[in-house]
Design an enzyme around this catalytic site. Sequence first.
Site, PDB file in Angstrom:
ATOM      1  N   LYS A 587      -0.814   2.107   4.235  1.00  0.00           N
ATOM      2  CA  LYS A 587       0.172   3.085   4.721  1.00  0.00           C
ATOM      3  C   LYS A 587       0.962   2.433   5.849  1.00  0.00           C
ATOM      4  O   LYS A 587       0.464   2.259   6.950  1.00  0.00           O
ATOM      5  CB  LYS A 587      -0.504   4.361   5.200  1.00  0.00           C
ATOM      6  N   GLU A 635       8.607   2.728   0.750  1.00  0.00           N
ATOM      7  CA  GLU A 635       8.694   2.822   2.198  1.00  0.00           C
ATOM      8  C   GLU A 635       9.732   1.835   2.695  1.00  0.00           C
ATOM      9  O   GLU A 635       9.689   0.634   2.371  1.00  0.00           O
ATOM     10  CB  GLU A 635       7.333   2.503   2.825  1.00  0.00           C
ATOM     11  N   ARG A 750       1.758  18.276  -2.996  1.00  0.00           N
ATOM     12  CA  ARG A 750       0.691  17.627  -2.234  1.00  0.00           C
ATOM     13  C   ARG A 750      -0.618  17.949  -2.968  1.00  0.00           C
ATOM     14  O   ARG A 750      -1.337  18.885  -2.622  1.00  0.00           O
ATOM     15  CB  ARG A 750       0.643  18.145  -0.804  1.00  0.00           C
TER      16      ARG A 750
END
Length: 890
Positions: A587, A635, A750
């Site tokens: 992450k 990202e 989610r």
Amino acid sequence: MSWDVQFDRGLWLPQVGWRLDAAFPAPRSFISHAHFDHVAPHDEILCSTGTARLLRLRLAGRRTEHVLDFGQTEPLTEDCAATLFPAGHIFGSSQILLEHARHGKLLYTGDFKLRPGLSAEPCATPRADLLIMETTFGRPQYAFPPTEEVLAAIVRFCRDALGDGELPVLFGYSLGKSQELLSRLAAAELPLMLHPQTARMTRVYEEAGFAFPPYREFAAAECAGHVLICPPQAAGSDFVRRLPRRRTAAITGWAMDPAAVYRYQCDAAFPLSDHADFPDLLRFAEAVAPRRILTLHGFAVDFARTLRERGWDAWAVGQGNQLDLRLGAEPVRALAAAPAPPPGSAAPLAGLARFAAVADAVRGTARKGEKVAWLADYLRGLPDGEAVPAAVFLTGRPFAQAEDRRLNLGWALLRRAVLEVAGATEGDFRAAYRQFADGGEAAGALLRSRPDRGVPLAEAAEFFDRSARATGPAAKLDLLAAFLARLGGNEARYLLKIVTGDLRIGLKEGLLEEAIASATGQPPEAVREAHLLCGDMGDVMRAARAGLLGEVRLRVFHPLQSMLASPEPTAEAILARLPPPVWLEEKYDGIRAQVHRRGGEARIYSRDLHDITGQFPDLARAALALPSDFIADGELLAWRGGRALPFAELQKRLGRGGHDFFLGEEIPVSFSAFDLLWVDGRNLLAEPLRERRALLGALLEAGPAAFLLAPVGEARTAREIDAAFLAARGRGNEGLIAKDPGSRYSPGRRGLAWLKLKKAYATLDVVVVAVEYGHGKRREVLSDYTFAVRDAAQGNRLLTVGKAYTGLTDAEIARLTEHFLEQTLEVQGRRRTVVPDTVLEVAFDSIQPSSRHESGFALRFPRINRLRPDKTAAEVDTLETCRRLAGVGG
């Protein structure tokens, strides 16, 4: 007939068909100078000889150029001639004088400076009937000291630093300011060294015939004993941080502000500017002697007001605080065309009035089945022209989330419109807001005596569209006040809830999807799938009514909501959710983004579906080098030397033009792609992750270095997950995302197919609801932030959970201070209640039950990790998350 000057994302002159300093690609635009905030790849340009020389080096591409020497007059159209005059801002900067046979003379300055400089041609003051002037420093406090006095102070600063064995670093724009500094420092005979970007621009000046004192290009091993001149964006960069024993100074007109050293994170600030100060703005207006003046940039409203007080016909255009420009507006109450229903009538509710009643009913029940039943019955009975906007408005937005239209109706403007229509005072509004803590409810309370009139939803949709297209808050204020004057209290209440993006009625989009399915007789799964693909509840409503849900397709340049990961505290918890082997991705500390490419066009979207291509044109160009059309998820990272840089580096590019001051070179970016959603016309959402990943790898295999394939590992045991987590943290990353390799991509969901592990320290995403002035050196800035989480069970009511005042830089605090002063709802001593629109990521040691805060919880030792400009208040963490982290039952 006078000149028609329009502001449409910039100045537009329809009578001649040219724009002035357009910052976006246009068919034809005058370019006043070569700073990147005034240029774009236009098809046809008009500029000075000096600006043309700079543009050929700075802005690649083919275009038609009309290049004029200063004083040269050439026909622009059959009825209009153009003459360029020097503006004194930087080399080649020019003003344009347009002489029209019927409309008279118009002078547009662009950026200008009256004070004589050594690196730009002296400013001229031609006479004109209409003057459009730049007013960056349009307040009286911006009266700069004499140039020689400022220069002497800069020289003293440099000599003192050198005498103490430190490296003096001066921050000034690489084009213009740096060359002026070089010229001004000649007499001081200081040894000068230039940042590579500054040296590059200086060589352009030298090629144009300018002479400078001796200087050297930066060499790290030899910089001791020199004065280093750098561009402003280098202030927080690794380039500067690696300099030993440095003493820094910002060279800018904003040095007149008391908090300038905090804003620029420097040891000193000196007011040497390439813009006119307040006295010179006045002198310039007097010299040009126009009949009318239009101001823009900086303190345009303030300066226009000053000019009016001195007898000029002066108005600001295109500014965020342009609230006193009401030219041509009819009185608001004269626009209240819809008559009130007669006393005692029992006409059925319609339009916005019925929408408000149904929304209140939904809010009044906690049972999901009842919510769905209310909505289904409501939607079933609406005609097509009302059902489509109703479906959109029930999401709490004026437009579909996937659309790029924005209202830009700020709180100050909303409040002013409500007070104008209600005939109320600021004190009335503050009292109502204290009672409800909701802008829409406060407006409804002030307007409660006004009966609802059944204004059609289609007219509300038209109002939103006109507001989005209106330029400048003055026009927006007129539209809003006029429309509010047509509404009753309940209608106005929900209109403003939609404007602010939060109905607060406990309605999740999943329930609205069920209601549409029930109202139209379509399968809920088909409605849900269509919404996932297009992100437009109005389109879904239209397709469901027509029985065409199967024809809804995923579209390029129509961003999807991102698939989200659910948090888990331990590796064991992850394996309890996902069968091994699980895929592990690190992450990163960046920005979630989608890249869309089709043919010769590529665009980049943030997680809130905003188009951010203009901030990262280097990445968009790189996308065009890939072999296929695609939509990729990943990202966006600041990247150098094969690794991601901290988010603070990437943040310097947010909100800035991608070409601005060579940011692409100073802060290079990469896209770490971890998913592929569409490729060459093929929708991949339903394909398993392992298949999407294989296609993504093939796409990126021979692609540009800016596009990276996110590394993936496998784990079968908790020990392997823990080891991978520690390795990720050791590389400076936030943690891990664990994924089921067989999972499909579910936009906006989610679920439990993706899980995130961020254990080593706890964090919450929170929204600031109140601010206070700090202490000591921060006594003049708003640096203490009270923040809240959402109570999802109570319509996303915001509940305070803590307060923090550490973690942000002085520059960030200075920017937030300006923002919070504009967004203040109420003042109580040192404390200000503010619009909840600023999201923070807050770290803390523990969370425990407490009566100190409305949430019933308190964070132990909270500190701010970073700002989250990519998130909205609707995305902050919930009260339920606090309960789970505290180990307390719901």
